[in-house]
Motif scaffolding. Structure first.
Motif, PDB file in Angstrom:
ATOM      1  N   ALA A 483      46.150  48.012  81.756  1.00 24.38           N
ATOM      2  CA  ALA A 483      46.906  48.830  80.804  1.00 24.38           C
ATOM      3  C   ALA A 483      46.838  50.299  81.158  1.00 24.38           C
ATOM      4  O   ALA A 483      45.783  50.825  81.499  1.00 24.38           O
ATOM      5  CB  ALA A 483      46.351  48.617  79.400  1.00 24.38           C
ATOM      6  N   PRO A 487      48.013  50.425  73.151  1.00 22.96           N
ATOM      7  CA  PRO A 487      49.224  50.126  72.380  1.00 22.96           C
ATOM      8  C   PRO A 487      49.389  51.152  71.267  1.00 22.96           C
ATOM      9  O   PRO A 487      48.413  51.625  70.697  1.00 22.96           O
ATOM     10  CB  PRO A 487      48.945  48.737  71.795  1.00 22.96           C
ATOM     11  CG  PRO A 487      47.786  48.197  72.545  1.00 22.96           C
ATOM     12  CD  PRO A 487      47.032  49.353  73.094  1.00 22.96           C
ATOM     13  N   PRO A 492      54.421  48.602  72.514  1.00 21.53           N
ATOM     14  CA  PRO A 492      53.262  48.266  73.350  1.00 21.53           C
ATOM     15  C   PRO A 492      53.146  49.303  74.464  1.00 21.53           C
ATOM     16  O   PRO A 492      54.146  49.859  74.898  1.00 21.53           O
ATOM     17  CB  PRO A 492      53.627  46.885  73.903  1.00 21.53           C
ATOM     18  CG  PRO A 492      55.125  46.847  73.877  1.00 21.53           C
ATOM     19  CD  PRO A 492      55.562  47.703  72.722  1.00 21.53           C
ATOM     20  N   THR A 495      51.945  48.998  81.254  1.00 23.01           N
ATOM     21  CA  THR A 495      50.941  48.425  82.147  1.00 23.01           C
ATOM     22  C   THR A 495      51.270  48.900  83.551  1.00 23.01           C
ATOM     23  O   THR A 495      52.437  49.096  83.883  1.00 23.01           O
ATOM     24  CB  THR A 495      50.976  46.885  82.048  1.00 23.01           C
ATOM     25  OG1 THR A 495      50.639  46.536  80.712  1.00 23.01           O
ATOM     26  CG2 THR A 495      49.986  46.244  82.982  1.00 23.01           C
TER      27      THR A 495
END
Lengths: 684, 344
Positions: A483, A487, A492, A495
C-alpha cells in the motif's frame, strides 16, 4: 585500570577529598570513568592510554598528581636484608638476543616461607579486584601495579643449572605455562631459559615447571626490559595476554628494572627472606636518553595562549624532565626514560597545555579566508536525490555493509563478492554487492511487524571484485511493496506498482538534470523475465529497475510482488547534465489536438514515442498519452491509445489550417510505421 | 392599528421559522406564494386589511406593511441565492472529516543529524570530502602515526579484507588523501561510514557514522580549535550549552582533547541519569592539534603550517539529540522508528 586512592597516598601526601583528586586527574587528562567508595578507600576506574604506559601503575599516576599539585613524589623505600653470599658468585645471566632484551636484572632471595601475604598487601591487591595467592606471587603483582614494571619470580631450585639465558626459542621447543597451557614456541619468540629448557615466555608468562609453590624456599627475581614489538607478536602468537605483556608491549621504563627488583627484594625480606648480596644487571648498551628542543614561542604559536617561561620550565621539571637553556627561550630537554611517548617538541607542548589547563586557553574563531569557491556538485546532487525520494514518499534506511553469503547468493550477478577475513559472524562475512538485498530485508522486517506497505531507499557503497581488482561503487537502491497510502474515507488508497517505481526513476533522472534518458528492456538476474528495464543516460547504462524474481521473494517467504531499482551513482554523477536555462513564456494561445487510434497491444509505447519525437514537428510544445483503453468496442488483441498534442507558435496565434497540416503529418507517420486505425471522434 | 402590528409580528416570526426549512426551489416557491401571492398571499391580505383603517392611521400602517414586505423580499432573494450556490445542491458537508494529507518520506535519523552537522560547517566555509570505505593499512593507520605492531591499534578492532586492505576504522584516511592532493589552507569535514569488529549491543555497533574535520593553515592554534568547536556545538545544540575541554592522548594529535557537553537529558541535575550516569557530562568530540609527523607524512612543513582535527560519532550525537536509548535501533530499519523523523 583500577587505581586505589589509598595506595596513591604511599607516594604523594594527598590532603584532598576524593572529588578533588578526581577532578585534578581529569583536568590533566587522566580520565576517571567511574569510581567506587569502599570502607576506607576509593577505587577509581582510570582510562588507559596506549602511549602512556608509565601511568599503568600507581607510582606513575601519583607522579602526575604530584606535578599537578606541585607537591613532591615519594619513591618507595628500599631496605634489603642480605646474607653473606654474593649473587655473582652463585648465578649468572646471559642475554643472547640483545635486540629483543636490552636489559635483564636478577636478584635472589632465599629462605622464604611461602604462605599468605601480610594483611596490608592482601588489602592492596583485593582493592584492585585481584585474589591474593601467596606472598611471593603477591609481591610480584604488587610491584607491577605499584610501578608498572612487570617482574617474575622463579623457584630457584627448579631451574636447571645456575644460569639464565635470554634467547630466541629453538625449533621444536615448547613450554607449559603457569596456567597449564602448552605453547608451541617458534624461533621468533624470546624465551627465558635455564641451562636446558625455556622457563618463561619473555615478558608474557612464566612456565609451570619453575613456578613458585608452597615448597619454594629460594626465588630468582626477574626484572627486565623486553622489546615491545617482540612481546606483542609473541603474546598474539601464543594467544596469552597478561598484565605483564600489556605493559611491555606499550613500552616499559628501561631505567627501572633494578629498582623494581630491589623493591621486590625489600618486600620479600620483610616477610622473612634473605637476599644474596648485589644484583645481576646485564645491560650491555645503556640507552642514551632522548633529547628534545623546546622553543618558548612555539607554545604561543600552537596553543594561542600566553604562557610564561617560568611555567614552562616548572611544569617540565615537575614531570622530571631535565632542562638546559640553549638560548633565551630555547631549552634542550632530556626526557625521562619512563616517558616513551615524548619524542618531539609538540609532545612537550602537550604536557605544558595539559598542566596549564585547557580551560585557561582562550577561545577564538580563526579569521577565515575563502578556501574554495567551486561547488560541491556531487553533494548537491545527493541532497537533491534524497529530497526527491522523500517527496515521492520513500523513507530512508541504512543497512549494514556486510551480508550473509547465503542471502547474497540470491543476488548473484556478474561480479564477485569481497570476503572479510575476520568477520563479526559468518552471517556477515561478505561485503554487499548490491543494496537490494538489504532493502528487501527491510521490507520483510517491517512486513513481519505489521506494515502494509514499505517504500524505502538507501544511498550507500557496494563492493565487488574480479580477478584484477576490488571495487567500491556508490549506488542508490529503492524498493516498493504494498500500500502506498492508508485507505481514506474518500476512497481506497493507492497500491504501488511498476509505474510508481518507474515514475520515481523518471523524476530522479529529471532532478539530476538529464534529458537524454531511455529505458530498455533487459534480462537481469534480479528480476522476473520481461519485467525489467535498464536505465540509460546519454547512452550509458546507469541503473536497472523491475519486479524482483519469484526465486528471490520465495527465499524471504514473500508472495506479493516487490519492485526495486538500483542506480549506479558513480556513472550517473559522471554524466554532464543538460545546462539549464529559462525559456520565455509565450503569450499566444495553444491549440490542442487529441488523436485516438487502435493499435496492436504488443507494440511498445516507447516505439510510438520515438517515431513522434523523431518527426521534430514545429510548434509542438508537448505530447502526452492521456488514455489507454481495452474493453468494449476495442477488438481483441488491440488497444486504444489517446494522445494529446499541444501546439503553440512563439510569435503569433496558430491558424487551424496550420495545425491541421501538422496533425495530418502525425497521422501519416503513425500509419506508415504501425498498423493503426484512427478512431472517429478522437479529434476536437 | 394594534391588531395590524400584532399580525405583522406574528407573520414575521412565522417567516423566520420557515426560512431555514427551505432546502429546494419548490419549498422556496411555496414560501414565496404564501407571502407574496396576489390572490391569497399574507401581504396581499395585509394591504386589504389596511384599506379598512382610518385615514390618519394609514401612513403609519403603510410604513409597517412596506417594511415587512421589504424584509420578506430580501429574505426570499437571499434564500434564492443560497439555493443556487453549490453547497446547497446536496446534503451539507461534514467539515470535521479528516483531510487528505500528502505522504512525505522520512530521513534516517543518523543522516538527518549528519546533515545538520554538515550544514553548520558549510556555514563556516568548510568543504565536505569523502573517500573509500575500503582502505589500505597505510591510510588508515600508518600515515596517521600508528606504527605497525603498535598497541594503539588495539583500540580499533579492525575488520580486514587482506593483509593490506581493511574496512576503515575512522574517516581520518580521507584527511590524509586530501592533504596529499591539496595544499593549505585546508578547511574540511569528512563524514562517512566506519567499521569496527564489534557485536551489536545497546552501546556498540560494527558500523557507524563519523564526522571528522581538519583545518590547516598558517598560525592555527589550540585557541582556534576551541573557538571553532564551541561555535559548532552551540549551533548544533543551543547557545547556552555547557562545554568542557579535557586533555587526552591520541596518536595523531598533540595536544589532544576530549570535548564534553552538559548532559542534554538531565542537564547535570540527576544523580541517577541514565544518559550521563550522574556525571552531568557527555563525551561528544575528540580533537587535537595535528601531529607534526602526520604533516611530514603528507609533505606539509609543520614549522610553516599548523592545524587541528576533530571527530565525532553521529549515532551518539543523534542519541543525545533525540534521546534514543539503544544504538541497535539505527540499523534495524524499523519504519515505526524511522517514520518518527519525518517530523524533524
Amino acid at each position: 585500570m583500577k587505581i586505589s586512592i589509598d595506595w596513591l597516598k604511599d607516594y604523594v601526601s594527598l590532603d584532598l577529598s576524593d572529588t578533588q583528586v578526581i577532578s585534578t586527574l581529569n583536568r590533566i587528562g587522566m580520565l576517571v570513568d567511574e569510581w567506587e567508595e569502599t570502607e576506607d578507600d576509593t577505587i577509581l576506574e582510570l582510562e588507559t592510554y596506549a602511549n602512556r604506559p608509565d601511568t599503568l601503575g600507581h607510582l606513575g599516576v601519583a607522579r602526575e598528581l604530584a606535578a599537578a599539585l606541585g607537591i613532591p613524589l615519594n619513591m618507595p623505600d628500599i631496605s634489603i636484608v642480605e646474607n653473606d653470599k654474593q649473587i655473582a658468585e652463585h648465578f649468572d645471566i646471559q642475554i643472547m638476543d640483545e635486540d629483543l632484551c636490552p636489559r635483564y636484572c636478577g636478584m635472589i632471595v632465599s629462605g622464604i616461607e611461602v604462605g599468605p601475604s601480610p594483611d596490608w598487601l592482601q588489602k592492596r591487591l583485593r582493592a584492585l579486584g585481584l585474589v591474593p595467592v601467596n606472598n611471593v606471587v603477591d609481591v610480584t603483582n604488587y610491584v607491577l601495579f605499584a610501578t608498572a614494571q612487570p617482574i617474575h619470580a622463579f623457584d630457584l631450585a627448579k631451574l636447571k643449572g645456575s644460569k639464565i639465558m635470554v634467547r630466541r626459542a629453538k625449533r621444536g621447543e615448547g613450554m607449559r605455562t603457569l596456567e597449564g597451557r602448552d605453547v608451541a614456541l617458534s624461533q621468533d619468540m624470546l624465551v627465558i631459559a635455564d641451562e636446558k629448557d625455556p622457563v618463561a615466555l619473555a615478558g608474557v608468562i612464566g612456565g609451570e615447571k619453575s613456578a613458585v609453590s608452597e615448597a619454594t624456599r629460594d626465588v630468582l627475581i626477574e626484572s627486565a626490559y623486553f622489546d615491545p614489538v617482540s612481546v606483542r607478536q609473541t603474546w598474539k602468537k601464543a594467544g596469552v595476554q597478561t598484565d605483564a605483556s600489556y605493559r611491555f608491549e606499550r613500552g616499559a621504563d628501561i631505567k627501572f628494572p633494578p629498582h623494581a627488583a630491589a623493591l621486590a627484594a625489600t618486600l620479600l625480606t620483610q616477610m622473612g627472606g634473605v637476599a644474596y648480596q648485589g644484583m645481576l644487571d646485564v645491560y650491555p648498551k645503556p640507552a642514551r636518553p632522548k633529547a628534545v628542543v623546546i622553543r618558548h614561542h612555539r607554545t604561543l604559536e600552537l596553543l594561542g595562549a600566553e604562557i610564561e617561561e617560568a611555567f614552562v620550565t616548572k611544569t617540565l621539571k615537575d614531570l622530571e624532565f631535565q632542562l638546559k637553556e640553549q638560548q633565551p627561550g630555547i631549552w634542550q630537554v632530556t626526557v625521562p626514560t619512563f616517558r616513551v611517548d615524548i619524542e618531539r617538541e609538540a609532545d612537550l607542548i602537550e604536557e605544558i597545555a595539559r598542566f596549564f589547563g585547557y580551560e585557561n586557553i582562550p577561545s577564538q574563531l580563526p579569521m577565515w579566508e575563502t578556501v574554495d569557491l567551486s561547488q560541491d556538485r556531487k553533494r548537491s546532487l545527493e541532497t537533491g536525490l534524497r529530497q526527491l525520494m522523500f517527496h515521492q514518499g520513500f523513507d530512508e534506511v541504512v543497512n549494514y555493509s556486510f551480508t550473509d553469503p547465503a542471502r547474497e547468493e540470491l543476488f548473484r550477478r556478474d561480479r564477485g563478492a569481497i570476503a572479510i577475513r575476520n568477520p563479526i559472524s559468518t552471517r556477515a562475512a561478505l561485503l554487499r554487492t548490491t543494496l537490494l538485498n538489504g532493502l528487501l530485508q527491510t521490507v520483510v522486517w517491517n512486513k513481519n511487524r505489521g506494515a502494509e506497505g514499505v517504500h524505502v531507499f538507501e544511498l550507500g557503497h557496494i563492493f565487488s571484485q574480479d580477478e584484477e581488482d576490488k571495487r567500491e561503487l556508490q549506488a542508490m537502491g529503492m524498493i516498493t511493496w504494498g500500500a502506498l497510502e492508508a485507505p481514506h474515507w474518500q476512497g481506497p488508497g493507492l497500491t504501488t506498482d511498476f509505474f510508481h517505481l518507474k515514475g520515481t526513476c523518471e523524476s530522479l533522472v529529471a532532478s539530476l538534470g538529464y534529458q537524454a534518458v531511455s529505458f530498455q528492456s533487459q534480462d537481469h538476474p534480479f528480476f522476473e523475465a520481461g519485467h525489467a528495464l535498464a536505465l540509460h543516460l546519454k547512452g550509458t547504462e546507469a541503473g536497472i529497475l523491475g519486479r524482483l524474481k519469484p526465486e528471490i521473494l520465495e527465499a524471504y517467504d514473500l508472495n506479493e510482488p516487490v519492485w526495486a531499482a538500483e542506480i549506479d551513482l558513480d556513472v550517473a554523477f559522471e554524466i554532464q547534465p543538460h545546462v539549464f536555462h529559462c525559456v520565455p513564456v509565450v503569450k499566444y494561445p495553444s491549440v490542442i489536438r487529441d488523436i485516438s487510434f487502435l493499435i496492436d497491444r504488443g507494440v511498445p509505447y516507447q516505439g510510438i514515442k520515438e517515431i513522434l519525437d523523431g518527426l521534430n514537428l514545429p510548434y509542438l510544445e508537448r505530447h502526452t498519452l492521456y488514455d489507454r483503453y481495452t474493453g468494449t468496442g476495442v477488438p481483441e488483441g488491440k488497444v486504444s491509445l489517446s494522445l494529446r498534442f499541444v501546439f503553440r507558435h512563439p510569435q503569433k496565434t496558430l491558424q487551424a489550417g496550420e495545425v491541421d497540416a501538422l496533425q495530418e503529418k502525425i497521422g501519416k507517420a503513425l500509419r506508415s510505421n504501425f498498423e493503426i486505425q484512427l478512431r472517429e471522434g478522437g479529434e476536437n | 392599528m394594534e391588531t395590524l402590528k400584532n399580525r405583522i409580528q406574528g407573520l414575521r416570526d412565522q417567516f423566520a421559522q420557515a426560512a431555514p426549512q427551505v432546502l429546494d426551489q419548490a419549498a422556496l416557491q411555496e414560501l414565496r406564494n404564501l407571502y407574496l401571492s396576489r390572490k391569497k398571499g399574507h401581504l396581499t391580505q395585509l394591504f386589504e386589511l389596511m384599506k379598512g383603517l382610518a385615514p390618519e392611521q394609514k401612513p403609519a400602517a403603510g410604513q409597517e406593511v412596506n417594511s415587512f414586505k421589504q424584509y420578506v423580499q430580501s429574505e426570499l432573494d437571499r434564500l434564492e441565492k443560497e439555493l443556487q450556490a453549490p453547497s446547497r445542491s446536496g446534503p451539507s458537508v461534514d467539515l470535521t472529516l479528516p483531510g487528505r494529507a500528502s505522504y512525505w518520506g522520512a530521513p534516517h535519523p543518523v543522516l538527518l543529524i549528519k546533515e545538520r552537522i554538515e550544514q553548520i560547517f558549510l556555514r563556516m566555509g568548510f568543504s565536505i570530502e569523502d573517500g573509500p570505505e575500503m582502505e589500505t593499512d597505510f591510510y588508515n593507520f600508518e600515515a596517521l602515526n600508528f606504527p605497525p605492531h603498535h598497541p594503539a591499534r588495539d583500540d580499533w578492532d579492525t575488520l580486514y579484507i587482506d593483509d593490506d586492505l581493511l574496512l576503515r576504522t575512522h574517516t581520518s584516511p580521507v584527511q590524509i588523501r586530501v592533504m596529499e592532493k591539496k595544499k593549505p589552507p585546508i578547511r574540511m569535514i569528512n563524514p562517512g561510514k566506519v567499521f569496527r569488529k564489534e557485536t551489536p549491543d545497546p552501546t556498540h555497533l560494527p558500523m557507524f557514522f563519523q564526522v571528522e574535520g581538519l583545518v590547516v593553515d598558517h598560525g592555527i592554534t589550540f585557541a582556534h580549535l576551541k573557538g571553532t568547536l564551541e561555535y559548532f556545538l552551540k549551533a548544533l545544540y543551543h547557545d547556552s550549552i555547557k562545554i568542557r575541554f579535557r586533555p587526552s592522548f591520541f596518536p595523531f594529535t598533540e595536544p589532544s582533547a576530549e570535548v564534553d557537553i552538559g548532559c542534554t537529558v538531565c542537564n547535570g541535575e540527576e544523580d541517577d541519569c541514565r544518559v550521563c550516569k550522574g556525571t552531568g557530562w557527555l563525551e561528544i568530540l575528540g580533537a587535537g592539534m595535528v601531529d607534526p609527523q602526520v604533516f611530514k607524512n603528507v609533505n606539509i612543513d609543520p614549522e610553516k603550517y599548523s592545524g587541528f582535527a576533530f571527530g565525532m560519532g553521529v549515532e551518539r550525537t543523534a542519541m543525545f539529540s533525540f534521546q534514543i536509548p539503544d544504538l541497535r535501533y539505527f540499523y534495524e530499519n524499523d519504519l515505526r522508528f524511522i517514520r518518527q523523523f519525518s517530523k524533524k
